[in-house]
Design a protein around this motif. Structure first.
Motif, PDB file in Angstrom:
ATOM      1  N   LEU A 183       0.837  -1.203   0.000  1.00  0.00           N
ATOM      2  CA  LEU A 183       0.000   0.000   0.000  1.00  0.00           C
ATOM      3  C   LEU A 183       0.877   1.261   0.000  1.00  0.00           C
ATOM      4  O   LEU A 183       0.614   2.214  -0.745  1.00  0.00           O
ATOM      5  CB  LEU A 183      -0.920  -0.008   1.233  1.00  0.00           C
ATOM      6  N   ILE A 184       1.911   1.236   0.812  1.00  0.00           N
ATOM      7  CA  ILE A 184       2.819   2.397   0.881  1.00  0.00           C
ATOM      8  C   ILE A 184       3.427   2.672  -0.493  1.00  0.00           C
ATOM      9  O   ILE A 184       3.540   3.826  -0.919  1.00  0.00           O
ATOM     10  CB  ILE A 184       3.912   2.155   1.954  1.00  0.00           C
ATOM     11  N   LYS A 185       3.776   1.594  -1.198  1.00  0.00           N
ATOM     12  CA  LYS A 185       4.386   1.787  -2.524  1.00  0.00           C
ATOM     13  C   LYS A 185       3.360   2.161  -3.588  1.00  0.00           C
ATOM     14  O   LYS A 185       3.683   2.844  -4.557  1.00  0.00           O
ATOM     15  CB  LYS A 185       5.162   0.520  -2.932  1.00  0.00           C
ATOM     16  N   GLN A 186       2.128   1.740  -3.366  1.00  0.00           N
ATOM     17  CA  GLN A 186       1.080   2.052  -4.363  1.00  0.00           C
ATOM     18  C   GLN A 186       0.564   3.479  -4.224  1.00  0.00           C
ATOM     19  O   GLN A 186       0.072   4.067  -5.170  1.00  0.00           O
ATOM     20  CB  GLN A 186      -0.098   1.096  -4.217  1.00  0.00           C
ATOM     21  N   ARG A 187       0.624   4.027  -3.023  1.00  0.00           N
ATOM     22  CA  ARG A 187       0.140   5.410  -2.801  1.00  0.00           C
ATOM     23  C   ARG A 187       0.864   6.333  -3.770  1.00  0.00           C
ATOM     24  O   ARG A 187       2.054   6.242  -3.935  1.00  0.00           O
ATOM     25  CB  ARG A 187       0.455   5.838  -1.347  1.00  0.00           C
ATOM     26  N   GLN A 188       0.123   7.151  -4.451  1.00  0.00           N
ATOM     27  CA  GLN A 188       0.773   8.015  -5.434  1.00  0.00           C
ATOM     28  C   GLN A 188      -0.003   9.311  -5.610  1.00  0.00           C
ATOM     29  O   GLN A 188      -1.110   9.461  -5.102  1.00  0.00           O
ATOM     30  CB  GLN A 188       0.882   7.293  -6.774  1.00  0.00           C
ATOM     31  N   SER A 189       0.633  10.243  -6.306  1.00  0.00           N
ATOM     32  CA  SER A 189      -0.022  11.513  -6.616  1.00  0.00           C
ATOM     33  C   SER A 189      -0.875  11.322  -7.859  1.00  0.00           C
ATOM     34  O   SER A 189      -0.376  10.833  -8.877  1.00  0.00           O
ATOM     35  CB  SER A 189       1.025  12.589  -6.881  1.00  0.00           C
ATOM     36  N   SER A 190      -2.134  11.717  -7.783  1.00  0.00           N
ATOM     37  CA  SER A 190      -3.019  11.599  -8.950  1.00  0.00           C
ATOM     38  C   SER A 190      -3.177  12.985  -9.566  1.00  0.00           C
ATOM     39  O   SER A 190      -4.073  13.739  -9.169  1.00  0.00           O
ATOM     40  CB  SER A 190      -4.379  11.050  -8.521  1.00  0.00           C
ATOM     41  N   ARG A 191      -2.312  13.299 -10.516  1.00  0.00           N
ATOM     42  CA  ARG A 191      -2.320  14.652 -11.101  1.00  0.00           C
ATOM     43  C   ARG A 191      -3.192  14.698 -12.339  1.00  0.00           C
ATOM     44  O   ARG A 191      -2.700  14.813 -13.461  1.00  0.00           O
ATOM     45  CB  ARG A 191      -0.892  15.092 -11.445  1.00  0.00           C
ATOM     46  N   CYS A 192      -4.487  14.508 -12.133  1.00  0.00           N
ATOM     47  CA  CYS A 192      -5.417  14.632 -13.253  1.00  0.00           C
ATOM     48  C   CYS A 192      -6.754  15.063 -12.677  1.00  0.00           C
ATOM     49  O   CYS A 192      -6.934  15.081 -11.457  1.00  0.00           O
ATOM     50  CB  CYS A 192      -5.560  13.297 -13.999  1.00  0.00           C
ATOM     51  N   ALA A 193      -7.667  15.454 -13.570  1.00  0.00           N
ATOM     52  CA  ALA A 193      -8.982  15.892 -13.103  1.00  0.00           C
ATOM     53  C   ALA A 193      -9.710  14.721 -12.442  1.00  0.00           C
ATOM     54  O   ALA A 193      -9.577  13.574 -12.874  1.00  0.00           O
ATOM     55  CB  ALA A 193      -9.789  16.419 -14.282  1.00  0.00           C
ATOM     56  N   PHE A 194     -10.454  15.036 -11.404  1.00  0.00           N
ATOM     57  CA  PHE A 194     -11.312  14.030 -10.770  1.00  0.00           C
ATOM     58  C   PHE A 194     -12.753  14.329 -11.175  1.00  0.00           C
ATOM     59  O   PHE A 194     -13.119  15.501 -11.345  1.00  0.00           O
ATOM     60  CB  PHE A 194     -11.201  14.096  -9.250  1.00  0.00           C
ATOM     61  N   ASP A 195     -13.542  13.263 -11.293  1.00  0.00           N
ATOM     62  CA  ASP A 195     -14.941  13.440 -11.691  1.00  0.00           C
ATOM     63  C   ASP A 195     -15.687  14.298 -10.661  1.00  0.00           C
ATOM     64  O   ASP A 195     -15.903  13.851  -9.520  1.00  0.00           O
ATOM     65  CB  ASP A 195     -15.591  12.045 -11.817  1.00  0.00           C
ATOM     66  N   PRO A 196     -16.087  15.522 -11.049  1.00  0.00           N
ATOM     67  CA  PRO A 196     -16.724  16.398 -10.059  1.00  0.00           C
ATOM     68  C   PRO A 196     -18.103  15.897  -9.636  1.00  0.00           C
ATOM     69  O   PRO A 196     -18.615  16.292  -8.598  1.00  0.00           O
ATOM     70  CB  PRO A 196     -16.835  17.748 -10.796  1.00  0.00           C
ATOM     71  N   ASP A 197     -18.683  15.007 -10.465  1.00  0.00           N
ATOM     72  CA  ASP A 197     -20.040  14.524 -10.151  1.00  0.00           C
ATOM     73  C   ASP A 197     -20.042  13.163  -9.463  1.00  0.00           C
ATOM     74  O   ASP A 197     -21.098  12.562  -9.272  1.00  0.00           O
ATOM     75  CB  ASP A 197     -20.874  14.468 -11.439  1.00  0.00           C
ATOM     76  N   ARG A 198     -18.847  12.678  -9.151  1.00  0.00           N
ATOM     77  CA  ARG A 198     -18.795  11.399  -8.428  1.00  0.00           C
ATOM     78  C   ARG A 198     -18.232  11.671  -7.022  1.00  0.00           C
ATOM     79  O   ARG A 198     -17.016  11.802  -6.833  1.00  0.00           O
ATOM     80  CB  ARG A 198     -17.913  10.402  -9.186  1.00  0.00           C
ATOM     81  N   PRO A 199     -19.124  11.809  -6.047  1.00  0.00           N
ATOM     82  CA  PRO A 199     -18.661  12.207  -4.714  1.00  0.00           C
ATOM     83  C   PRO A 199     -17.818  11.132  -4.028  1.00  0.00           C
ATOM     84  O   PRO A 199     -17.941   9.946  -4.345  1.00  0.00           O
ATOM     85  CB  PRO A 199     -19.956  12.449  -3.934  1.00  0.00           C
ATOM     86  N   VAL A 200     -17.012  11.578  -3.091  1.00  0.00           N
ATOM     87  CA  VAL A 200     -16.287  10.641  -2.232  1.00  0.00           C
ATOM     88  C   VAL A 200     -17.321  10.119  -1.232  1.00  0.00           C
ATOM     89  O   VAL A 200     -17.999  10.907  -0.571  1.00  0.00           O
ATOM     90  CB  VAL A 200     -15.145  11.383  -1.487  1.00  0.00           C
TER      91      VAL A 200
END
Ligand SMILES: Cc1cc2nc3c(=O)[nH]c(=O)nc-3n(C[C@H](O)[C@H](O)[C@H](O)COP(=O)(O)O)c2cc1C
Length: 236
Positions: free
Chosen positions: A7-24
Protein backbone atom coordinates in the motif's frame (compact mmCIF):
# COMPACT_ATOMS: atom_id res chain seq x y z
CA UNK A 1 3.00 -6.44 6.85
CA UNK A 2 3.68 -7.12 3.17
CA UNK A 3 0.26 -5.63 2.47
CA UNK A 4 1.21 -2.45 4.27
CA UNK A 5 4.40 -2.10 2.27
CA UNK A 6 2.46 -2.75 -0.93
CA UNK A 7 0.00 0.00 0.00
CA UNK A 8 2.82 2.40 0.88
CA UNK A 9 4.39 1.79 -2.52
CA UNK A 10 1.08 2.05 -4.36
CA UNK A 11 0.14 5.41 -2.80
CA UNK A 12 0.77 8.01 -5.43
CA UNK A 13 -0.02 11.51 -6.62
CA UNK A 14 -3.02 11.60 -8.95
CA UNK A 15 -2.32 14.65 -11.10
CA UNK A 16 -5.42 14.63 -13.25
CA UNK A 17 -8.98 15.89 -13.10
CA UNK A 18 -11.31 14.03 -10.77
CA UNK A 19 -14.94 13.44 -11.69
CA UNK A 20 -16.72 16.40 -10.06
CA UNK A 21 -20.04 14.52 -10.15
CA UNK A 22 -18.79 11.40 -8.43
CA UNK A 23 -18.66 12.21 -4.71
CA UNK A 24 -16.29 10.64 -2.23
CA UNK A 25 -18.51 8.25 -0.23
CA UNK A 26 -19.38 9.55 3.26
CA UNK A 27 -17.90 6.46 4.94
CA UNK A 28 -14.66 6.79 2.98
CA UNK A 29 -14.32 10.43 4.01
CA UNK A 30 -14.98 9.46 7.63
CA UNK A 31 -12.24 6.81 7.44
CA UNK A 32 -9.79 9.33 5.96
CA UNK A 33 -10.58 11.86 8.70
CA UNK A 34 -10.33 9.22 11.40
CA UNK A 35 -6.92 8.23 10.02
CA UNK A 36 -5.91 11.89 10.43
CA UNK A 37 -7.12 11.98 14.02
CA UNK A 38 -5.08 8.88 14.88
CA UNK A 39 -1.83 10.21 13.43
CA UNK A 40 1.07 10.53 15.82
CA UNK A 41 1.78 14.17 16.79
CA UNK A 42 4.58 15.47 19.00
CA UNK A 43 3.44 15.47 22.66
CA UNK A 44 0.03 14.34 21.32
CA UNK A 45 -0.67 18.03 20.71
CA UNK A 46 -2.96 17.26 17.72
CA UNK A 47 -1.94 20.65 16.41
CA UNK A 48 -4.30 20.74 13.46
CA UNK A 49 -7.80 21.44 12.25
CA UNK A 50 -9.30 20.14 9.03
CA UNK A 51 -11.66 21.92 6.68
CA UNK A 52 -13.53 19.73 4.21
CA UNK A 53 -15.10 21.45 1.21
CA UNK A 54 -17.62 19.73 -1.06
CA UNK A 55 -19.80 22.73 -1.91
CA UNK A 56 -19.52 23.17 -5.71
CA UNK A 57 -19.63 26.96 -5.57
CA UNK A 58 -16.87 27.10 -2.97
CA UNK A 59 -14.77 24.60 -4.92
CA UNK A 60 -15.10 26.77 -8.01
CA UNK A 61 -14.06 29.88 -6.05
CA UNK A 62 -11.02 28.00 -4.79
CA UNK A 63 -10.12 26.88 -8.31
CA UNK A 64 -10.18 30.51 -9.39
CA UNK A 65 -7.60 31.59 -6.82
CA UNK A 66 -4.57 32.98 -8.57
CA UNK A 67 -1.24 31.74 -7.32
CA UNK A 68 1.80 33.67 -8.45
CA UNK A 69 4.93 31.62 -9.00
CA UNK A 70 8.05 32.88 -7.24
CA UNK A 71 11.42 33.23 -8.89
CA UNK A 72 12.90 31.11 -6.10
CA UNK A 73 10.45 28.31 -6.92
CA UNK A 74 11.32 28.42 -10.61
CA UNK A 75 15.03 28.34 -9.95
CA UNK A 76 14.95 25.64 -7.30
CA UNK A 77 12.41 23.61 -9.26
CA UNK A 78 14.62 23.72 -12.35
CA UNK A 79 17.49 22.12 -10.44
CA UNK A 80 15.28 19.13 -9.56
CA UNK A 81 13.90 18.46 -13.04
CA UNK A 82 14.64 15.55 -15.32
CA UNK A 83 14.08 16.14 -19.04
CA UNK A 84 13.58 12.47 -19.94
CA UNK A 85 12.44 9.31 -18.21
CA UNK A 86 15.97 7.91 -18.59
CA UNK A 87 17.37 10.89 -16.70
CA UNK A 88 14.79 10.47 -13.93
CA UNK A 89 15.54 6.75 -13.65
CA UNK A 90 19.23 7.57 -13.30
CA UNK A 91 18.80 10.41 -10.79
CA UNK A 92 16.07 8.67 -8.75
CA UNK A 93 14.97 11.97 -7.21
CA UNK A 94 12.95 14.95 -8.45
CA UNK A 95 10.26 15.06 -11.10
CA UNK A 96 9.80 15.13 -14.87
CA UNK A 97 9.88 18.51 -16.64
CA UNK A 98 6.64 17.67 -18.49
CA UNK A 99 4.76 18.47 -15.28
CA UNK A 100 5.44 22.18 -15.76
CA UNK A 101 4.80 24.90 -18.33
CA UNK A 102 7.53 25.81 -20.77
CA UNK A 103 8.39 29.18 -19.23
CA UNK A 104 9.33 27.47 -15.98
CA UNK A 105 11.93 25.33 -17.69
CA UNK A 106 14.45 28.11 -18.29
CA UNK A 107 15.45 29.80 -15.06
CA UNK A 108 16.80 32.76 -17.04
CA UNK A 109 13.52 33.31 -18.87
CA UNK A 110 11.20 34.04 -16.04
CA UNK A 111 8.13 35.89 -17.19
CA UNK A 112 7.54 39.39 -15.89
CA UNK A 113 6.51 39.47 -12.23
CA UNK A 114 7.27 35.75 -12.15
CA UNK A 115 3.78 34.96 -13.37
CA UNK A 116 2.96 32.70 -16.28
CA UNK A 117 3.24 34.30 -19.69
CA UNK A 118 0.75 33.92 -22.50
CA UNK A 119 2.51 30.92 -24.06
CA UNK A 120 1.47 29.08 -20.93
CA UNK A 121 -2.21 29.79 -21.39
CA UNK A 122 -2.94 26.17 -22.43
CA UNK A 123 -1.15 25.06 -19.26
CA UNK A 124 -3.26 27.43 -17.19
CA UNK A 125 -6.43 26.08 -18.75
CA UNK A 126 -5.25 22.52 -18.24
CA UNK A 127 -4.37 23.35 -14.67
CA UNK A 128 -7.80 24.83 -13.98
CA UNK A 129 -9.33 21.71 -15.52
CA UNK A 130 -7.00 19.52 -13.51
CA UNK A 131 -8.16 21.02 -10.25
CA UNK A 132 -11.68 19.72 -10.86
CA UNK A 133 -12.85 17.47 -8.04
CA UNK A 134 -15.85 16.73 -5.80
CA UNK A 135 -13.97 17.47 -2.60
CA UNK A 136 -10.98 19.32 -1.20
CA UNK A 137 -9.41 19.03 2.21
CA UNK A 138 -7.43 21.75 3.96
CA UNK A 139 -5.11 20.72 6.75
CA UNK A 140 -4.58 23.71 9.03
CA UNK A 141 -1.68 24.23 11.40
CA UNK A 142 -2.52 25.51 14.88
CA UNK A 143 0.63 27.10 16.36
CA UNK A 144 -1.18 27.57 19.69
CA UNK A 145 -0.86 23.81 20.16
CA UNK A 146 2.90 23.92 19.70
CA UNK A 147 5.11 21.00 20.72
CA UNK A 148 6.77 21.89 24.05
CA UNK A 149 10.40 22.97 23.80
CA UNK A 150 10.63 22.51 20.03
CA UNK A 151 12.64 25.19 18.19
CA UNK A 152 10.42 26.82 15.59
CA UNK A 153 7.87 24.10 16.43
CA UNK A 154 9.82 21.81 14.14
CA UNK A 155 8.28 18.78 15.83
CA UNK A 156 4.82 20.25 15.34
CA UNK A 157 5.44 20.70 11.63
CA UNK A 158 6.75 17.13 11.34
CA UNK A 159 3.55 15.99 13.04
CA UNK A 160 1.49 17.56 10.25
CA UNK A 161 3.40 15.38 7.79
CA UNK A 162 2.26 12.33 9.74
CA UNK A 163 -1.35 13.55 9.55
CA UNK A 164 -1.05 14.06 5.80
CA UNK A 165 0.48 10.64 5.22
CA UNK A 166 -2.17 8.87 7.31
CA UNK A 167 -4.91 10.45 5.19
CA UNK A 168 -3.06 9.74 1.95
CA UNK A 169 -2.57 6.06 2.81
CA UNK A 170 -6.18 5.68 3.89
CA UNK A 171 -7.35 7.24 0.61
CA UNK A 172 -4.99 4.95 -1.34
CA UNK A 173 -6.39 1.90 0.45
CA UNK A 174 -9.88 3.00 -0.66
CA UNK A 175 -8.72 3.60 -4.28
CA UNK A 176 -9.54 7.30 -3.99
CA UNK A 177 -7.38 9.71 -6.00
CA UNK A 178 -5.32 12.17 -3.96
CA UNK A 179 -3.50 15.25 -5.19
CA UNK A 180 -1.59 17.71 -3.01
CA UNK A 181 -1.91 21.33 -4.15
CA UNK A 182 0.77 23.13 -2.20
CA UNK A 183 0.60 26.23 -4.43
CA UNK A 184 -2.38 27.30 -2.32
CA UNK A 185 -0.09 27.57 0.70
CA UNK A 186 1.68 30.65 -0.70
CA UNK A 187 0.92 33.82 1.27
CA UNK A 188 -1.45 35.51 -1.19
CA UNK A 189 -3.46 32.40 -2.18
CA UNK A 190 -3.64 31.41 1.47
CA UNK A 191 -5.08 34.80 2.44
CA UNK A 192 -7.71 34.43 -0.28
CA UNK A 193 -8.52 30.90 0.79
CA UNK A 194 -8.86 31.95 4.43
CA UNK A 195 -11.25 34.69 3.37
CA UNK A 196 -13.39 32.28 1.31
CA UNK A 197 -13.53 29.64 4.03
CA UNK A 198 -13.68 31.97 7.07
CA UNK A 199 -10.57 30.44 8.59
CA UNK A 200 -9.47 32.19 11.81
CA UNK A 201 -6.34 34.28 11.57
CA UNK A 202 -4.18 32.32 13.99
CA UNK A 203 -4.43 29.15 11.88
CA UNK A 204 -2.35 28.68 8.75
CA UNK A 205 -2.73 26.36 5.81
CA UNK A 206 -0.34 23.44 6.17
CA UNK A 207 -1.43 21.67 3.01
CA UNK A 208 -4.39 21.42 0.66
CA UNK A 209 -5.34 18.36 -1.34
CA UNK A 210 -8.01 17.17 -3.75
CA UNK A 211 -9.82 13.87 -3.38
CA UNK A 212 -11.91 12.02 -5.92
CA UNK A 213 -12.06 9.52 -8.73
CA UNK A 214 -9.58 10.23 -11.53
CA UNK A 215 -11.00 10.82 -15.01
CA UNK A 216 -7.77 9.73 -16.69
CA UNK A 217 -4.91 7.35 -16.09
CA UNK A 218 -2.77 8.44 -13.16
CA UNK A 219 0.14 6.10 -13.75
CA UNK A 220 3.50 7.69 -14.36
CA UNK A 221 7.16 6.90 -13.79
CA UNK A 222 7.81 6.92 -10.04
CA UNK A 223 11.33 6.59 -8.72
CA UNK A 224 13.03 6.36 -5.35
CA UNK A 225 16.61 6.22 -4.12
CA UNK A 226 17.81 2.72 -3.17
CA UNK A 227 17.74 1.71 0.50
CA UNK A 228 21.55 1.42 0.52
CA UNK A 229 21.87 4.93 -0.83
CA UNK A 230 19.71 6.35 1.94
CA UNK A 231 20.77 4.35 5.00
CA UNK A 232 24.00 4.48 6.98
CA UNK A 233 24.74 1.67 9.43
CA UNK A 234 26.49 2.38 12.71
CA UNK A 235 27.51 5.88 11.64
CA UNK A 236 27.25 8.10 8.59
C1 LIG B 1 4.44 18.45 1.48
C2 LIG B 1 4.17 18.02 0.06
C3 LIG B 1 3.84 18.96 -0.90
C4 LIG B 1 3.54 18.55 -2.21
N1 LIG B 1 3.11 19.47 -3.13
C5 LIG B 1 2.68 19.05 -4.35
C6 LIG B 1 2.09 19.93 -5.27
O1 LIG B 1 1.91 21.13 -5.01
N2 LIG B 1 1.70 19.47 -6.48
C7 LIG B 1 1.85 18.14 -6.81
O2 LIG B 1 1.46 17.76 -7.91
N3 LIG B 1 2.41 17.27 -5.95
C8 LIG B 1 2.82 17.68 -4.72
N4 LIG B 1 3.34 16.80 -3.84
C9 LIG B 1 3.50 15.40 -4.23
C10 LIG B 1 4.95 15.08 -4.51
O3 LIG B 1 5.40 15.77 -5.64
C11 LIG B 1 5.03 13.58 -4.70
O4 LIG B 1 4.67 12.96 -3.50
C12 LIG B 1 6.40 13.09 -5.14
O5 LIG B 1 6.73 13.62 -6.40
C13 LIG B 1 6.43 11.58 -5.23
O6 LIG B 1 5.43 11.11 -6.10
P1 LIG B 1 4.29 10.12 -5.59
O7 LIG B 1 3.42 10.87 -4.61
O8 LIG B 1 3.50 9.75 -6.81
O9 LIG B 1 4.96 8.97 -4.94
C14 LIG B 1 3.64 17.19 -2.55
C15 LIG B 1 3.99 16.25 -1.57
C16 LIG B 1 4.24 16.65 -0.27
C17 LIG B 1 4.58 15.60 0.77
Amino acid sequence: MRDLLTLIKQRQSSRCAFDPDRPVPKKALEDILEAACWAPTAHNMQNFEIVVVDDKKLLEKIREIHFPVSETFIQENYLQLSFSEEELKRKKTGVLSTMFPKSWLHPGLIAEHSSLNETDQPFLERHHQLLSCPLMVFLLYDPKRRAPGSDGDFLGVMSLGCVLENMWLMAASLAIGFHVVSALSGSSPEAELKRILHIPNHLSLAIAFRLGYPLASTSYLRVRRDIDNVTHHNGF
